[in-house]
Structures are given as structure tokens and as C-alpha cells.
Design a protein around this motif. Structure first.
Motif, PDB file in Angstrom:
ATOM      1  N   ALA A 280       0.835  -1.206   0.000  1.00 48.46           N
ATOM      2  CA  ALA A 280       0.000   0.000   0.000  1.00 48.46           C
ATOM      3  C   ALA A 280       0.867   1.254   0.000  1.00 48.46           C
ATOM      4  CB  ALA A 280      -0.939   0.002   1.212  1.00 48.46           C
ATOM      5  N   LEU A 281       1.933   1.247   0.780  1.00 54.70           N
ATOM      6  CA  LEU A 281       2.837   2.393   0.849  1.00 54.70           C
ATOM      7  C   LEU A 281       3.533   2.608  -0.493  1.00 54.70           C
ATOM      8  CD1 LEU A 281       3.903   4.550   2.800  1.00 54.70           C
ATOM      9  CD2 LEU A 281       5.766   2.982   3.370  1.00 54.70           C
ATOM     10  N   ALA A 282       3.905   1.529  -1.153  1.00 58.55           N
ATOM     11  CA  ALA A 282       4.536   1.639  -2.470  1.00 58.55           C
ATOM     12  C   ALA A 282       3.576   2.271  -3.475  1.00 58.55           C
ATOM     13  CB  ALA A 282       4.988   0.259  -2.954  1.00 58.55           C
ATOM     14  N   ARG A 283       2.309   1.890  -3.407  1.00 62.07           N
ATOM     15  CA  ARG A 283       1.310   2.492  -4.315  1.00 62.07           C
ATOM     16  C   ARG A 283       1.134   3.978  -4.016  1.00 62.07           C
ATOM     17  NH1 ARG A 283      -1.401  -2.349  -3.299  1.00 62.07           N
ATOM     18  NH2 ARG A 283      -2.735  -1.344  -1.771  1.00 62.07           N
ATOM     19  N   GLU A 284       1.134   4.344  -2.729  1.00 63.24           N
ATOM     20  CA  GLU A 284       0.881   5.730  -2.337  1.00 63.24           C
ATOM     21  C   GLU A 284       2.076   6.643  -2.590  1.00 63.24           C
ATOM     22  OE1 GLU A 284       0.181   7.776   1.848  1.00 63.24           O
ATOM     23  OE2 GLU A 284      -1.574   6.630   1.196  1.00 63.24           O
ATOM     24  N   THR A 285       3.280   6.154  -2.332  1.00 61.35           N
ATOM     25  CA  THR A 285       4.464   7.013  -2.423  1.00 61.35           C
ATOM     26  C   THR A 285       5.274   6.794  -3.690  1.00 61.35           C
ATOM     27  OG1 THR A 285       5.925   5.450  -1.270  1.00 61.35           O
ATOM     28  CG2 THR A 285       4.705   7.047   0.092  1.00 61.35           C
ATOM     29  N   GLY A 286       5.050   5.676  -4.368  1.00 60.73           N
ATOM     30  CA  GLY A 286       5.850   5.350  -5.545  1.00 60.73           C
ATOM     31  C   GLY A 286       7.213   4.785  -5.177  1.00 60.73           C
ATOM     32  N   GLN A 287       7.448   4.580  -3.889  1.00 60.93           N
ATOM     33  CA  GLN A 287       8.718   4.049  -3.393  1.00 60.93           C
ATOM     34  C   GLN A 287       8.546   2.566  -3.112  1.00 60.93           C
ATOM     35  OE1 GLN A 287       9.800   5.559   0.475  1.00 60.93           O
ATOM     36  NE2 GLN A 287      11.929   4.969   0.268  1.00 60.93           N
ATOM     37  N   ALA A 288       9.205   1.731  -3.901  1.00 59.76           N
ATOM     38  CA  ALA A 288       9.095   0.286  -3.699  1.00 59.76           C
ATOM     39  C   ALA A 288       9.798  -0.111  -2.408  1.00 59.76           C
ATOM     40  CB  ALA A 288       9.703  -0.460  -4.877  1.00 59.76           C
ATOM     41  N   ILE A 289       9.119  -0.870  -1.583  1.00 60.22           N
ATOM     42  CA  ILE A 289       9.686  -1.373  -0.339  1.00 60.22           C
ATOM     43  C   ILE A 289      10.037  -2.834  -0.582  1.00 60.22           C
ATOM     44  CG2 ILE A 289       9.320  -1.752   2.133  1.00 60.22           C
ATOM     45  CD1 ILE A 289       9.177   1.208   1.336  1.00 60.22           C
ATOM     46  N   THR A 290      11.324  -3.095  -0.831  1.00 63.75           N
ATOM     47  CA  THR A 290      11.740  -4.471  -1.123  1.00 63.75           C
ATOM     48  C   THR A 290      11.916  -5.303   0.139  1.00 63.75           C
ATOM     49  OG1 THR A 290      14.059  -3.779  -1.166  1.00 63.75           O
ATOM     50  CG2 THR A 290      12.877  -3.813  -3.270  1.00 63.75           C
ATOM     51  N   ASP A 291      12.134  -4.634   1.277  1.00 62.96           N
ATOM     52  CA  ASP A 291      12.294  -5.328   2.553  1.00 62.96           C
ATOM     53  C   ASP A 291      11.305  -4.732   3.547  1.00 62.96           C
ATOM     54  OD1 ASP A 291      13.069  -6.590   4.864  1.00 62.96           O
ATOM     55  OD2 ASP A 291      15.107  -5.778   4.873  1.00 62.96           O
ATOM     56  N   PRO A 292      10.170  -5.393   3.770  1.00 59.35           N
ATOM     57  CA  PRO A 292       9.147  -4.838   4.655  1.00 59.35           C
ATOM     58  C   PRO A 292       9.624  -4.614   6.086  1.00 59.35           C
ATOM     59  CG  PRO A 292       8.348  -6.845   3.598  1.00 59.35           C
ATOM     60  CD  PRO A 292       9.756  -6.649   3.170  1.00 59.35           C
ATOM     61  N   SER A 293      10.724  -5.245   6.482  1.00 56.33           N
ATOM     62  CA  SER A 293      11.230  -5.008   7.835  1.00 56.33           C
ATOM     63  C   SER A 293      11.691  -3.560   7.993  1.00 56.33           C
ATOM     64  CB  SER A 293      12.369  -5.968   8.177  1.00 56.33           C
ATOM     65  OG  SER A 293      13.514  -5.692   7.392  1.00 56.33           O
ATOM     66  N   LYS A 294      11.942  -2.867   6.887  1.00 56.65           N
ATOM     67  CA  LYS A 294      12.326  -1.451   6.917  1.00 56.65           C
ATOM     68  C   LYS A 294      11.176  -0.578   7.430  1.00 56.65           C
ATOM     69  CE  LYS A 294      16.411  -1.821   4.964  1.00 56.65           C
ATOM     70  NZ  LYS A 294      17.626  -1.602   5.706  1.00 56.65           N
ATOM     71  N   LEU A 295       9.966  -1.115   7.465  1.00 58.42           N
ATOM     72  CA  LEU A 295       8.813  -0.362   7.955  1.00 58.42           C
ATOM     73  C   LEU A 295       8.712  -0.361   9.471  1.00 58.42           C
ATOM     74  CD1 LEU A 295       6.082  -1.645   5.484  1.00 58.42           C
ATOM     75  CD2 LEU A 295       7.328   0.504   5.382  1.00 58.42           C
ATOM     76  N   VAL A 296       9.333  -1.327  10.122  1.00 55.64           N
ATOM     77  CA  VAL A 296       9.158  -1.494  11.558  1.00 55.64           C
ATOM     78  C   VAL A 296       9.640  -0.264  12.327  1.00 55.64           C
ATOM     79  CG1 VAL A 296       9.784  -2.889  13.563  1.00 55.64           C
ATOM     80  CG2 VAL A 296       9.196  -4.008  11.404  1.00 55.64           C
ATOM     81  N   ALA A 297      10.845   0.221  12.032  1.00 48.19           N
ATOM     82  CA  ALA A 297      11.381   1.375  12.769  1.00 48.19           C
ATOM     83  C   ALA A 297      10.524   2.625  12.586  1.00 48.19           C
ATOM     84  CB  ALA A 297      12.829   1.632  12.365  1.00 48.19           C
ATOM     85  N   PRO A 298      10.151   3.008  11.352  1.00 49.98           N
ATOM     86  CA  PRO A 298       9.300   4.187  11.223  1.00 49.98           C
ATOM     87  C   PRO A 298       7.931   4.016  11.876  1.00 49.98           C
ATOM     88  CG  PRO A 298      10.109   3.511   9.065  1.00 49.98           C
ATOM     89  CD  PRO A 298      10.584   2.523  10.058  1.00 49.98           C
ATOM     90  N   MET A 299       7.401   2.792  11.858  1.00 48.54           N
ATOM     91  CA  MET A 299       6.120   2.545  12.517  1.00 48.54           C
ATOM     92  C   MET A 299       6.248   2.715  14.029  1.00 48.54           C
ATOM     93  SD  MET A 299       4.580  -0.696  10.503  1.00 48.54           S
ATOM     94  CE  MET A 299       3.506  -0.464   9.091  1.00 48.54           C
ATOM     95  N   LEU A 300       7.305   2.171  14.599  1.00 45.55           N
ATOM     96  CA  LEU A 300       7.524   2.326  16.039  1.00 45.55           C
ATOM     97  C   LEU A 300       7.758   3.787  16.400  1.00 45.55           C
ATOM     98  CD1 LEU A 300       9.774  -0.752  16.855  1.00 45.55           C
ATOM     99  CD2 LEU A 300       7.454  -0.331  17.653  1.00 45.55           C
ATOM    100  N   ALA A 301       8.545   4.474  15.587  1.00 41.26           N
ATOM    101  CA  ALA A 301       8.811   5.890  15.845  1.00 41.26           C
ATOM    102  C   ALA A 301       7.513   6.691  15.794  1.00 41.26           C
ATOM    103  CB  ALA A 301       9.820   6.432  14.844  1.00 41.26           C
ATOM    104  N   ARG A 302       6.693   6.420  14.798  1.00 38.05           N
ATOM    105  CA  ARG A 302       5.413   7.119  14.661  1.00 38.05           C
ATOM    106  C   ARG A 302       4.513   6.833  15.865  1.00 38.05           C
ATOM    107  NH1 ARG A 302       2.578  11.140  11.932  1.00 38.05           N
ATOM    108  NH2 ARG A 302       0.437  10.488  11.784  1.00 38.05           N
TER     109      ARG A 302
END
Length: 78
Positions: free
Chosen positions: A35-57
Motif C-alpha cells: 500500500a505504501l509503495a502504491r501511495e508514495t511510488g517508493q518500492a519497499i523491497t524489505d518490509p522489515s524497513k517499515l518497523v522502525a518508522p512505525m515504532l517511531a510514529r
């Protein structure tokens, strides 16, 4: 389309953590990455990269946590 809470992921120097996630959480993380890739156009090849920003948020928007941090900072200064 629903506006996601996360924006583009900033590439920062990581600290390595090893965690175990329930399978359902991992599936949701994959779906969020898509969903984030569709919204931002930034492909997330490693979904674990989302964990830190989610925790920070999460921590940034947790009022009780922020209040506790401020209280501890003020007490520690005197």
C-alpha cells in the motif's frame, strides 16, 4: 484511497535487531509495504524497513509516553 500514517522511508544508519513476529503481523506488514509503495511510488523491497518508522510514529503520537519523557527530562535536570 486512505491516507497512510507513514510517508516515504528515510534511509538512516540502522541498529540491528532480531525479532520474531506472528505470521499475521508479517502478512499485514507485507500488505502495508504494498500500500505504501502504491501511495508514495517508493518500492519497499524489505518490509522489515517499515518497523522502525512505525515504532517511531507510534511513540511520537503516544501522549502518555511523551508526557512521561518530558517529566523524566525535567526531573533529571535538577
Amino acid at each position: 484511497m486512505v491516507k497512510l500514517k507513514l510517508g516515504a522511508i528515510v534511509d538512516d544508519k540502522p541498529v540491528k535487531l532480531t525479532i520474531e513476529l506472528p505470521a499475521a503481523v508479517h502478512r499485514d506488514l507485507l500488505a502495508y509495504a504494498e500500500a505504501l509503495a502504491r501511495e508514495t511510488g517508493q518500492a519497499i523491497t524489505d518490509p522489515s524497513k517499515l518497523v522502525a518508522p512505525m515504532l517511531a510514529r507510534f511513540m511520537t503520537t503516544d501522549r502518555a509516553f511523551a508526557k512521561g519523557r518530558r517529566k523524566n527530562q525535567i526531573e533529571g535536570e535538577g
